[in-house]
Write a protein that holds these residues in place. Sequence first.
Motif, PDB file in Angstrom:
ATOM      1  N   ILE A   1      -8.652   3.387   3.608  1.00 45.06           N
ATOM      2  CA  ILE A   1      -8.492   1.980   3.240  1.00 45.06           C
ATOM      3  C   ILE A   1      -9.809   1.282   3.557  1.00 45.06           C
ATOM      4  CG2 ILE A   1      -7.281  -0.171   3.780  1.00 45.06           C
ATOM      5  CD1 ILE A   1      -4.815   1.574   4.475  1.00 45.06           C
ATOM      6  N   GLY A   2     -10.308   0.527   2.605  1.00 50.54           N
ATOM      7  CA  GLY A   2     -11.607  -0.120   2.780  1.00 50.54           C
ATOM      8  C   GLY A   2     -11.487  -1.616   3.001  1.00 50.54           C
ATOM      9  N   LEU A   3     -12.224  -2.115   3.964  1.00 45.72           N
ATOM     10  CA  LEU A   3     -12.350  -3.554   4.177  1.00 45.72           C
ATOM     11  C   LEU A   3     -13.785  -3.936   3.846  1.00 45.72           C
ATOM     12  CD1 LEU A   3     -10.792  -3.836   7.789  1.00 45.72           C
ATOM     13  CD2 LEU A   3      -9.610  -3.437   5.628  1.00 45.72           C
ATOM     14  N   GLU A   4     -13.959  -5.117   3.265  1.00 46.86           N
ATOM     15  CA  GLU A   4     -15.333  -5.538   3.026  1.00 46.86           C
ATOM     16  C   GLU A   4     -15.476  -7.046   3.114  1.00 46.86           C
ATOM     17  OE1 GLU A   4     -16.528  -4.330  -0.964  1.00 46.86           O
ATOM     18  OE2 GLU A   4     -16.128  -6.359  -1.697  1.00 46.86           O
TER      19      GLU A   4
ATOM     20  N   PHE B   1       0.803  -1.219   0.000  1.00 45.91           N
ATOM     21  CA  PHE B   1       0.000   0.000   0.000  1.00 45.91           C
ATOM     22  C   PHE B   1       0.841   1.276   0.000  1.00 45.91           C
ATOM     23  CE2 PHE B   1      -4.717  -0.377   0.644  1.00 45.91           C
ATOM     24  CZ  PHE B   1      -4.796  -1.619   0.061  1.00 45.91           C
TER      25      PHE B   1
ATOM     26  N   PHE C   1     -19.014  -3.285   5.352  1.00 49.15           N
ATOM     27  CA  PHE C   1     -17.963  -2.400   4.857  1.00 49.15           C
ATOM     28  C   PHE C   1     -17.331  -1.676   6.042  1.00 49.15           C
ATOM     29  CE2 PHE C   1     -20.572  -1.390   0.720  1.00 49.15           C
ATOM     30  CZ  PHE C   1     -20.371  -2.686   0.270  1.00 49.15           C
ATOM     31  N   VAL C   2     -16.036  -1.556   6.030  1.00 50.51           N
ATOM     32  CA  VAL C   2     -15.336  -0.734   7.024  1.00 50.51           C
ATOM     33  C   VAL C   2     -14.399   0.200   6.281  1.00 50.51           C
ATOM     34  CG1 VAL C   2     -13.645  -0.726   8.895  1.00 50.51           C
ATOM     35  CG2 VAL C   2     -15.462  -2.447   8.877  1.00 50.51           C
ATOM     36  N   ASP C   3     -14.463   1.464   6.603  1.00 53.64           N
ATOM     37  CA  ASP C   3     -13.509   2.446   6.083  1.00 53.64           C
ATOM     38  C   ASP C   3     -12.558   2.837   7.197  1.00 53.64           C
ATOM     39  OD1 ASP C   3     -14.737   2.388   3.654  1.00 53.64           O
ATOM     40  OD2 ASP C   3     -15.421   4.469   3.670  1.00 53.64           O
TER      41      ASP C   3
ATOM     42  N   LYS D   1     -23.565  -7.837   3.671  1.00 54.67           N
ATOM     43  CA  LYS D   1     -22.374  -7.011   3.435  1.00 54.67           C
ATOM     44  C   LYS D   1     -21.937  -6.316   4.718  1.00 54.67           C
ATOM     45  CE  LYS D   1     -23.105  -5.882  -1.464  1.00 54.67           C
ATOM     46  NZ  LYS D   1     -23.091  -4.821  -2.477  1.00 54.67           N
TER      47      LYS D   1
ATOM     48  N   VAL E   1     -18.496  -9.755   1.860  1.00 49.17           N
ATOM     49  CA  VAL E   1     -19.740  -9.892   1.102  1.00 49.17           C
ATOM     50  C   VAL E   1     -20.125 -11.371   1.100  1.00 49.17           C
ATOM     51  CG1 VAL E   1     -20.841  -9.625  -1.152  1.00 49.17           C
ATOM     52  CG2 VAL E   1     -19.250  -7.875  -0.340  1.00 49.17           C
TER      53      VAL E   1
ATOM     54  N   ASP F   1     -11.742  -8.468   2.165  1.00 52.06           N
ATOM     55  CA  ASP F   1     -11.096  -7.938   0.975  1.00 52.06           C
ATOM     56  C   ASP F   1     -10.725  -6.487   1.277  1.00 52.06           C
ATOM     57  OD1 ASP F   1     -11.039  -9.910  -1.220  1.00 52.06           O
ATOM     58  OD2 ASP F   1     -13.196  -9.980  -0.872  1.00 52.06           O
ATOM     59  N   ILE F   2      -9.533  -6.108   0.883  1.00 49.67           N
ATOM     60  CA  ILE F   2      -9.010  -4.788   1.239  1.00 49.67           C
ATOM     61  C   ILE F   2      -8.693  -4.017  -0.031  1.00 49.67           C
ATOM     62  CG2 ILE F   2      -7.215  -3.562   2.525  1.00 49.67           C
ATOM     63  CD1 ILE F   2      -6.816  -6.120   4.161  1.00 49.67           C
ATOM     64  N   ALA F   3      -9.077  -2.756  -0.055  1.00 46.76           N
ATOM     65  CA  ALA F   3      -8.804  -1.935  -1.236  1.00 46.76           C
ATOM     66  C   ALA F   3      -8.505  -0.509  -0.807  1.00 46.76           C
ATOM     67  CB  ALA F   3      -9.992  -1.963  -2.196  1.00 46.76           C
ATOM     68  N   PRO F   4      -7.755   0.206  -1.623  1.00 51.68           N
ATOM     69  CA  PRO F   4      -7.470   1.605  -1.309  1.00 51.68           C
ATOM     70  C   PRO F   4      -8.674   2.477  -1.626  1.00 51.68           C
ATOM     71  CG  PRO F   4      -6.530   1.034  -3.432  1.00 51.68           C
ATOM     72  CD  PRO F   4      -7.120  -0.237  -2.876  1.00 51.68           C
ATOM     73  N   GLY F   5      -8.780   3.575  -0.920  1.00 53.43           N
ATOM     74  CA  GLY F   5      -9.838   4.550  -1.194  1.00 53.43           C
ATOM     75  C   GLY F   5      -9.221   5.831  -1.722  1.00 53.43           C
TER      76      GLY F   5
END
Lengths: 168, 290
Positions: free
Chosen positions: B230-233, B182, B245-247, B243, B235, B221-225
Amino acid sequence: MPIAAGDPAEIWDVWTRVITSEDYWTTDGRLHNKAFSGKAFAPPDNPSPWTYELSGRLLSLIEHLEKESVAFCRTKQKDFAGVMYQNVENLRSDGSGFPIDVIYTPYDEDKAHSDVVVYQATDKSHIFAVRDWLQDFIQHVRADKVAAICALRRRAEPASPRLGLVGS
Amino acid sequence: MNALSRVKVKTAGTSPTQEAWHSARNINLDIPIITIVLDTRARLQVMEGQHRFSALTGLLDNAIRKHVSLGPEPWVASNFEQYLTESLRGLKLFRVGSKSVDPFLSKRGDMYHELSILFDPACEHVNNLWSSFITRQSHTSASETIAAVFHSKQNSSAATTNYDQLLEWLTEPKTLDPLAHFGKYSTPNWDGYDAEPIGQETIDAARSFLRMLPDTFGGPDIAPGSDGTIGLEWVFADGPLRKLFVDIGPASVWSAYWRRASGERGGLPHEKITSQTKDVLEKVFKDLST
């Protein structure tokens, strides 16, 4: 009659957006909700009736989706990780709890530019809900499958393009 | 010979090209890390990275001087295990692993294996150190390490707690640092759409947050915002939760959103990530799992 800036997109059109990070792909091949969030999905810069917008492009006004996507990423020195897309007809919905539409918002450098816009969403919880809905409804393909979207255009687009600058 | 030193040493001939090594297998060559290197003669070398964590390295230095002979005498297993179990007990947690050293850092050109010891006394800078190590560990083949440790466990007369911890860690994929790459999001406009940079504080906060996550739903699953978060989700296609979602961020804050199978939505507003966050998460995850 050609579409004008500020007009809602035609229902037969397809909204697209280039995906520029491989990290938006989840382990099971979905698109992470963060692909629909953050600064890319933000309040409009100028006074507008909507409260949030996610920029993209209308397929009917894109001459070569794959080439232009590759060029966009090359210019920005970013990954070409794929393209997200959905029919305007499907996006024009209040299924998220907030009205959503696709508005044509061209500018000099990009005559195909359009935004997915959200009305009445104001706080973080609203945006979470919209991201949830967009994640379910917006489709996506990897970079090597972009031709699939072009096939969708051939089925949906009227016989002649709406702007003279758009060929094929 | 010490049980852990049975971790085998690969020999020259299996070395990757220098270009391949640096481009794909070893992202952070200058990370701060304390490493014991076992060479082909089972001698020990202590390598320190660019930073010196005085308390920890001092402890390690003293332990090595006290318990380990650098001469022809073998490294006595019981001493080392005693060192691990007693000297490090106060630190509550440790991790040991094995990896190949960059062969191009070795004048002999041989492949070594490192035995790296990391500490996690709930201390932020040490946590960062640990994360960095995991990054490196993830680029190595773990099978040989696991086999060696399992063999060591079976042949050890000492308490097996440490080995159990080590085996658990080695065999659990989620211990790999999912945020290792990251750093590439630390520059403005990283997405070509005018994104905000993701700061180190946010990355560190996300690492802390991930360590506090209950196992209830598995790894996210982790992705950049593009707003510097940083987002965690999570599903799910079935079960009571659809669902979550965590920011995280910018900086050390988090917020959450969830939708149950019933369609009911809920969430938590921005909160500071603190030691109490773990309790909050356990409560939320428990609630969402029913």
